[in-house]
Design a protein around this motif. Structure first.
Motif, PDB file in Angstrom:
ATOM      1  N   ASN A   3       5.835  -0.822  -3.685  1.00  0.00           N
ATOM      2  CA  ASN A   3       4.583  -1.073  -2.972  1.00  0.00           C
ATOM      3  C   ASN A   3       4.001  -2.327  -3.284  1.00  0.00           C
ATOM      4  O   ASN A   3       3.185  -2.966  -2.964  1.00  0.00           O
ATOM      5  CB  ASN A   3       3.660   0.085  -2.867  1.00  0.00           C
ATOM      6  N   SER A  25       0.687  -6.203   2.958  1.00  0.00           N
ATOM      7  CA  SER A  25       1.137  -6.458   4.282  1.00  0.00           C
ATOM      8  C   SER A  25       0.769  -7.726   5.108  1.00  0.00           C
ATOM      9  O   SER A  25       1.259  -7.871   6.307  1.00  0.00           O
ATOM     10  CB  SER A  25       0.923  -5.165   5.352  1.00  0.00           C
ATOM     11  N   ASN A  49       6.840   1.510   2.859  1.00  0.00           N
ATOM     12  CA  ASN A  49       6.735   1.959   1.340  1.00  0.00           C
ATOM     13  C   ASN A  49       7.121   3.115   0.886  1.00  0.00           C
ATOM     14  O   ASN A  49       7.668   3.361  -0.030  1.00  0.00           O
ATOM     15  CB  ASN A  49       5.307   1.611   0.872  1.00  0.00           C
ATOM     16  N   ARG A  56       7.410  -3.670   6.264  1.00  0.00           N
ATOM     17  CA  ARG A  56       8.028  -2.772   5.006  1.00  0.00           C
ATOM     18  C   ARG A  56       7.339  -1.412   5.552  1.00  0.00           C
ATOM     19  O   ARG A  56       6.699  -1.336   6.138  1.00  0.00           O
ATOM     20  CB  ARG A  56       7.306  -3.206   3.938  1.00  0.00           C
ATOM     21  N   SER A  95       1.952  -7.083  -0.981  1.00  0.00           N
ATOM     22  CA  SER A  95       1.633  -5.727  -1.038  1.00  0.00           C
ATOM     23  C   SER A  95       0.677  -5.116   0.056  1.00  0.00           C
ATOM     24  O   SER A  95       0.590  -4.176   0.291  1.00  0.00           O
ATOM     25  CB  SER A  95       1.136  -5.493  -2.418  1.00  0.00           C
ATOM     26  N   ASN A 139      10.922   2.515   0.545  1.00  0.00           N
ATOM     27  CA  ASN A 139      11.496   1.365  -0.190  1.00  0.00           C
ATOM     28  C   ASN A 139      12.229   0.577   0.592  1.00  0.00           C
ATOM     29  O   ASN A 139      13.038   0.161  -0.124  1.00  0.00           O
ATOM     30  CB  ASN A 139      11.934   2.189  -1.351  1.00  0.00           C
TER      31      ASN A 139
END
Length: 115
Positions: free
Chosen positions: A30, A55, A73, A71, A53, A76
């Motif tokens: 993250n 976003s 998190n 993404r 991180s 992953n």
């Protein structure tokens, strides 16, 4: 050992869509700046999009409005949704993970846009 494994490339007709995925075996995913780069034959390696991180995202001008980076998190994983694909999007797409002095690359996945 950190690994970035891309998937989702392939052959698609102009105007079509593909979704690339990149699964990262990295602790603290993250916190990483995640990005997609591409390299077409005879051309320079270029940044396609990145996601921080928090976003927030950045896109190269040629893909704005067509590509979306995201993404997850919990998994992953970083994604690149590619819509309205053009022949000039043909390239090997690479996933990148960066945090301070750490800089990791995937093996690349081929995207070919052709009729």
């Amino acid at each position: 050992q950190v690994q970035l494994v891309e998937s989702g490339g392939g052959l698609v007709q102009p105007g079509g869509s593909l979704r690339l995925s990149c699964a990262a075996s990295v602790s603290g995913f993250n916190n990483y700046l995640m990005a997609w780069y591409r390299q077409a034959p005879g051309k320079q390696h270029e940044l396609v999009a990145n996601i921080r991180s928090d976003s927030s995202t950045t896109y190269t001008d040629s893909v704005k409005g067509r590509f979306t980076i995201s993404r997850d998190n919990a998994k992953n994983t970083v994604y690149l949704q590619m819509n309205s694909l053009k022949p000039e999007d043909t390239a090997v797409y690479y996933c990148n993970a960066r945090l301070i002095f750490h800089n990791y690359w995937g093996q690349g996945t081929q995207v070919t846009v052709s009729s």
